[in-house]
Design a protein around this motif. Sequence first.
Motif, PDB file in Angstrom:
ATOM      1  N   LEU A   1      13.973 -45.049  68.396  1.00 11.72           N
ATOM      2  CA  LEU A   1      13.353 -44.247  67.539  1.00 11.72           C
ATOM      3  C   LEU A   1      13.724 -44.466  65.884  1.00 11.72           C
ATOM      4  O   LEU A   1      13.131 -44.050  64.883  1.00 11.72           O
ATOM      5  CB  LEU A   1      13.466 -42.721  67.768  1.00 11.72           C
ATOM      6  CG  LEU A   1      12.376 -42.435  69.026  1.00 11.72           C
ATOM      7  CD1 LEU A   1      12.435 -40.919  69.128  1.00 11.72           C
ATOM      8  CD2 LEU A   1      11.196 -43.261  69.100  1.00 11.72           C
ATOM      9  N   LYS A   2      15.159 -44.977  65.935  1.00  8.36           N
ATOM     10  CA  LYS A   2      15.637 -45.209  64.544  1.00  8.36           C
ATOM     11  C   LYS A   2      15.082 -46.672  63.937  1.00  8.36           C
ATOM     12  O   LYS A   2      15.041 -46.739  62.950  1.00  8.36           O
ATOM     13  CB  LYS A   2      17.049 -45.272  64.411  1.00  8.36           C
ATOM     14  CG  LYS A   2      17.977 -43.953  64.574  1.00  8.36           C
ATOM     15  CD  LYS A   2      19.239 -44.168  64.685  1.00  8.36           C
ATOM     16  CE  LYS A   2      20.112 -42.690  64.915  1.00  8.36           C
ATOM     17  NZ  LYS A   2      21.403 -42.997  65.301  1.00  8.36           N
TER      18      LYS A   2
ATOM     19  N   ARG B   1       7.263 -45.198  58.177  1.00 12.25           N
ATOM     20  CA  ARG B   1       8.364 -44.771  58.455  1.00 12.25           C
ATOM     21  C   ARG B   1       8.974 -44.932  59.738  1.00 12.25           C
ATOM     22  O   ARG B   1       8.348 -45.315  60.785  1.00 12.25           O
ATOM     23  CB  ARG B   1       8.308 -43.117  57.939  1.00 12.25           C
ATOM     24  CG  ARG B   1       7.311 -42.450  58.783  1.00 12.25           C
ATOM     25  CD  ARG B   1       7.030 -40.960  58.011  1.00 12.25           C
ATOM     26  NE  ARG B   1       7.766 -39.869  58.679  1.00 12.25           N
ATOM     27  CZ  ARG B   1       7.670 -38.831  58.555  1.00 12.25           C
ATOM     28  NH1 ARG B   1       6.305 -38.306  58.032  1.00 12.25           N
ATOM     29  NH2 ARG B   1       8.334 -37.812  59.336  1.00 12.25           N
ATOM     30  N   GLN B   2      10.500 -44.414  59.753  1.00  7.88           N
ATOM     31  CA  GLN B   2      10.986 -44.633  61.203  1.00  7.88           C
ATOM     32  C   GLN B   2      10.483 -43.387  61.969  1.00  7.88           C
ATOM     33  O   GLN B   2      10.204 -42.362  61.661  1.00  7.88           O
ATOM     34  CB  GLN B   2      12.289 -44.350  61.041  1.00  7.88           C
ATOM     35  CG  GLN B   2      13.244 -45.551  60.354  1.00  7.88           C
ATOM     36  CD  GLN B   2      14.457 -44.942  59.882  1.00  7.88           C
ATOM     37  OE1 GLN B   2      14.599 -44.071  58.876  1.00  7.88           O
ATOM     38  NE2 GLN B   2      15.552 -45.003  60.476  1.00  7.88           N
TER      39      GLN B   2
ATOM     40  N   GLY C   1      11.497 -41.922  64.429  1.00  4.27           N
ATOM     41  CA  GLY C   1      12.821 -40.878  64.674  1.00  4.27           C
ATOM     42  C   GLY C   1      12.754 -39.908  63.580  1.00  4.27           C
ATOM     43  O   GLY C   1      13.344 -38.923  63.743  1.00  4.27           O
ATOM     44  N   SER C   2      11.891 -39.920  62.398  1.00  3.53           N
ATOM     45  CA  SER C   2      11.824 -39.001  61.398  1.00  3.53           C
ATOM     46  C   SER C   2      10.942 -37.906  61.722  1.00  3.53           C
ATOM     47  O   SER C   2      10.902 -36.995  60.731  1.00  3.53           O
ATOM     48  CB  SER C   2      11.803 -39.549  60.063  1.00  3.53           C
ATOM     49  OG  SER C   2      10.413 -40.392  59.838  1.00  3.53           O
ATOM     50  N   PHE C   3       9.985 -38.148  62.631  1.00  4.44           N
ATOM     51  CA  PHE C   3       9.041 -37.136  62.722  1.00  4.44           C
ATOM     52  C   PHE C   3       9.667 -35.925  63.629  1.00  4.44           C
ATOM     53  O   PHE C   3      10.222 -36.216  64.487  1.00  4.44           O
ATOM     54  CB  PHE C   3       7.892 -37.722  63.542  1.00  4.44           C
ATOM     55  CG  PHE C   3       6.937 -38.535  62.912  1.00  4.44           C
ATOM     56  CD1 PHE C   3       6.114 -37.958  61.985  1.00  4.44           C
ATOM     57  CD2 PHE C   3       7.046 -40.007  62.894  1.00  4.44           C
ATOM     58  CE1 PHE C   3       5.210 -38.761  61.315  1.00  4.44           C
ATOM     59  CE2 PHE C   3       6.231 -40.678  62.001  1.00  4.44           C
ATOM     60  CZ  PHE C   3       5.326 -40.249  61.260  1.00  4.44           C
ATOM     61  N   GLN C   4       9.502 -34.767  63.200  1.00  3.03           N
ATOM     62  CA  GLN C   4       9.957 -33.685  63.851  1.00  3.03           C
ATOM     63  C   GLN C   4       9.731 -33.265  65.265  1.00  3.03           C
ATOM     64  O   GLN C   4      10.505 -32.918  65.899  1.00  3.03           O
ATOM     65  CB  GLN C   4       9.641 -32.377  62.903  1.00  3.03           C
ATOM     66  CG  GLN C   4      10.647 -31.421  63.043  1.00  3.03           C
ATOM     67  CD  GLN C   4      10.191 -30.040  62.460  1.00  3.03           C
ATOM     68  OE1 GLN C   4       9.057 -29.647  61.937  1.00  3.03           O
ATOM     69  NE2 GLN C   4      11.386 -29.356  61.645  1.00  3.03           N
TER      70      GLN C   4
END
Lengths: 389, 358
Positions: B238-239, B246-247, B249-252
């Motif tokens: 996810l990184k 965007r990555q 892994g930045s989704f909450q």
Amino acid sequence: MDVRELTRELLAEHDPAGTDRLDFLRARFDAGLAWVHFPPGLGGLGAPRSEQAVVDAELAAAGAPDNDPRRIGIGLGMAAPTILRYGTEEQKQRFLRPLWTGEEVWCQLFSEPGAGSDLAALGTRAVRDGDHWVVDGQKVWTSIAHAARWAILLARTDPDLPKHRGISYFVCDMTDPGVEVRPLRQLTGEAEFNEVFLTGVRIPDAHRIGAVGEGWQVAQTTLNNERVAIGGQAIPREGGLIGVVADTWRARPELRSHELHQRLLKGWLDAEVIRLTGERLRQQLTSGQPGPEGAAMKLAFARLAQELSGLEVELLGEQGLGYDDWTMTRPEVVDFTGREAGYRYLRAKGNSIEGGSSEILRNVIAERVLGLPAEPRTDKDLPWKDLPR
Amino acid sequence: MSDLLYSEIEEELRSSVRALLTDHCPPSAILARCEGPEPYDLPLWRSLATGLGVAGLQVPESLGGAGASLREVAVVLEELGRSVAPVPYFGSSVLGLTALLACEDRELLPGVASGALTATLAVPFSTAPDAALPSVSVGPSGTLTGRITSVADALPADVLLVPADGGLYAVETATVTRRTSLDLTRQLADVTLDGTPARQLASHDGPVRQALLTGAGLLASEQLGLAEWCLSTTVGYLKERRQFGRQVGSFQALKHRLADLWLETVGGRAVARYAADALATDSPDTAIAVAVAQAHCGALAVRAAEECIQLHGGIGMTWEHPAHLYLKRAKADQLALGTPGHHRNTLADLADLPVPSP
């Protein structure tokens, strides 16, 4: 000398049966047996945290009084570790002893109406005036402010800097004439927390903790400790709410059903998992400060407390339809397992909000423990005064 | 209170096992092997068992072992879970050796402890510690007759430890038939005994019960290692993976799922260590420690593997990506030695939380 011998020596010199409670607590502090992991001279011995259990067991067996941690949780769990890490020598000497003995109760002036999860957006202003700061603003959700002598306070000292960098950390005298505490009634009926209005409050610069502008960094220590304090204490098996529910189950066979049994067993299992997780965390932490991992304990504790307190109301059947008392009171202790099932159910709703909501704690774990990227943000580098509101 | 951490020696053991597995057991090699005629990696098993000398960690040196304890065995299992290595360590060194150590007959012990011999306990892998055992009859001349299905690690075993007629027997010449197993990296087999010669090792079921209890408790460490691989692999992916500019892994929404999984994994580590320590020290709390560890970690591993598949998206659904090896191991482990639900129900007795009367 080991801690057990020191404890016995304390008991020999200050027989709990014949000693005033406060005198005993002060003597215990001065013997370094208050919190053994603190340094000598500040209530500790510089010993591993784990040795506290030895002291506590010896003292409990001798019937010694304790400092009633339910009354002074914020002082013990949040103010003290922060003062220890960032305070000056004078601040440590002045504040820690009466904090620990309970002579002085502490509260926390962090959250504001416009700064909850986004705590760094706080707008309470502290303006320098010679060797004092003049503070104006409004704080909210301040538990036990009505009984507090001191507060740890976050205030903005430089609105021209981005929001995380213009904050400073103070000790606020709650008896200052500019401090007004108004009760805020909760869904439980009582008013454990308050609104606090600060108007021209004068705080000596000597009561600033950490450097000017480094309040956010200092606050991280407070918050990490808060999260360990809520849910991270050493407890025996069936300590806490699970013990209350399990005892009801054992005592009242007529309330049992298969569906509740399955949930009870899951709750018992989860309580044991959390208890051992906390034990392992404490073993890792033998000394030093908790990191973001402490968020784990708070998150897990909140979920379990809500699950079990809901289960308890259902288990009680018709009795669960009642409530002990809706009278508005201003309690001076915080006790998650106090009163009756209905109260515990309602109070537990706060566990996933106070001290960082569970949603914020998941962000903390994801970003600071797992290293996942932050959400894209527009507010981080703007001067605080230019933030959209 | 038990020591829930890892000692320096345990960390060194972990490093050497992990180094061996990283070098010799990449996912591509496991995938290539699992559908072939030899699903177990026997050269790797020899390197582990005799090269590194982990076959008999918990066996006293006087009996041919390494003189360590079940705490160290648990560390090896964490690493084997992390790599889903197709070796018969669990059958031989956990189930087999626990049973043999509980028998007065010590003849087989040095061979299995040194890794020269491979053993397993001949019970269906789904057998819970307190469950009924398969029915195998003992003939007048001490031969065994019966059929035992779904035995773990029987394919590469030199000797089977067969519960029969309330006792335990050693059998070297049974008919072992490979099953098509859900778990590609620990294949099951059916064991057929038809007047098969056997040697009695014990006349009571103590060794079998001890092996099943120990197995259930230590399997939690394998499940923990597996869950950790799933979590760290998913976090890593996810990184890297980018969508919507965007990555991912930045989704909450995804971060919160992984934070919850991390939380369960941290709990898994505490309870798995507690069970390993309880078993190693013969603690009076062992039964509860095992039930708690297996009830939690059985579910943890499955959840971690399922999250791993989902959060990898399409690539997680492919045969080529190793995530499915972990899902299959996790799901099979969930049934092995008692389901989480079975172990939770065990707690009803152990913790005095009685079942409602009918």
